[in-house]
Write an enzyme that holds these catalytic residues in place. Sequence first.
Site, PDB file in Angstrom:
ATOM      1  CD  GLU A 112      -1.547  -0.112   3.603  1.00 61.96           C
ATOM      2  OE1 GLU A 112      -2.481  -0.903   3.425  1.00 61.96           O
ATOM      3  OE2 GLU A 112      -1.441   0.588   4.604  1.00 61.96           O
ATOM      4  CB  SER A 113       4.391   1.973   0.676  1.00 63.36           C
ATOM      5  OG  SER A 113       4.877   0.739   0.172  1.00 63.36           O
TER       6      SER A 113
END
Lengths: 305, 255
Positions: B51-52
């Site tokens: 999700e980064s």
Amino acid sequence: MTAVVDMDDAIARSIEDGQSVYLGGFTHLIPFAAGHEIIRQGYQDLTLIRATPDLIYDQMIAAGCASAVTFSYAGNPGVGSLRAFRRAIEDGVPNELSIDEYSHFGLVSRLEAGAKDLPFVPLRSYVGSGYPDHNDSIRMVANPYDDDVDEIAVVPPLRPDVAVVRAQRADDEGNAHLWGITGEMVEAAFAADTVVLSVEELVDRDVIRSDPNRTAIPGTIVDHVVEEPYGSHPSYAQGYYDRDNVAYLEWDEISETHESTTEWLSEWVHGVDGRREYVAKLETERLLDLQPRTNFSTPIDMGEY
Amino acid sequence: MTAYTDTELMIARAAQELENDDTTLVGVGVPNLACNLAKRTHAPDLEMIYESGTIGSNPSRLPLSIGDPVLATNARSVVPMTKGFGYYLQAGRIDVGFLGGAQIDRWGNINSTVIGDYDDPTVRLPGSGGACEIASNTDRTIIIAPHSRRRFPPEVDFVTSPGYVGGRDNRAELGLRGGPEAVITDMAVMHFDDDGEMTVDSIHPDVSKADVAEATGWDIQFASDLDETRPPTEDEIALIRNELDPDGVYTGGDD
């Protein structure tokens, strides 16, 4: 007009008590040096903004700089809780802290709306969750078009008074080359009124112009440029130094009580006069342990026309 | 037969939920090890997204956070969060997501926000991060958590990540994509029945039905053809111990 200045000047010129401040980075390129300078200069009543508050916000909260946090994940990544953040919320120590809470996409969508000067941004999220019941900024609106979506969640723009963002390199006009994980940093820089850019190194303008696709932050939105090597430690700068994971693990113990946290702040923040002294205090071996092997990207040919 | 830990069993079992052509949103810890194990066994083409914003990560060592630099080096692409969540997750380009939480109820709704009242919490948890979006937008989510009565209450204190909300039809009516597929604990593996209610499919070796019932906060259903969970193989244990987590960061602590 962008100016290259020292960190203490950049902070003093940009921030006032009571303002909303975004200190950039998703794990990567977190401006610890700027956060420590904010603590040293004794700011109060700030609203801290970021998807992932992280250790620097824990330190600023423990130092009494903050009265509110806008966020989407308040944890010590890969380790556990942000203890000072929790103490403020659960027990009001050292002061009460109000929160404005979103999920990641909600928070970054707010910054995107701010960057684009939109009244809101829609997102497919929050339906069936508890968030709209506890945050009046998250609202459902009717789809104005005719398809299978009747209602969609919207969030309002977020425009920080000040954004402090870091990059690997920039020229003296504040044109910044960024690589690795950028998170929501670029959106925040475009959304903010005042931008402080802190970089690992200042480079010639030609270096930036040789690879314009990599210029994620243009000097036209930057107010102050600071050259601050190791300014992200214990966070990291891709290609320059690795994340000091030991420091993140240690923080879990250091921050166990308010007293042990303030002792750490006395030594590592108030006890040094700036990043240079902090880096010296870290000692060479610790920094050498964080050096990655090189892994250059293949140069591209922009063509000479 | 090599003795294995609960965590190693959970990693190996979670890996089995992944297929070779899946795109998966990975978390740190057990999910990360499960994805990397699947990639080195039956799913070499598994596409790992964090999700980064790292797309198609191929980490050379164990990442210690979802923002670890090792996830960006040699990735397919690295994108801002607005694109990772917008163009990839929201647009329906991610098949599987992994979730954990402090509370999980019978419909697979998850709480990772607060224990107690939201405005005056007993325990303030980290919050959603991307979990709310992962639960809402992937085709299937896999929930991994230790099994206890406190963690599996009849109703969660706060819905951070919607499961089947109040039932399978309810989720569909809300316009949410996918839904929880499996819940893997240190005692059992659960799936969701036609109504969207959690049902025990298999129980781990040396665990009884009574143990699972006792560790669950509601009268949990058991499948009529209840199985014993397959323990990790020698190969899987060797891969986890020697290559994926050689320092025992996530697998060294229990048992």
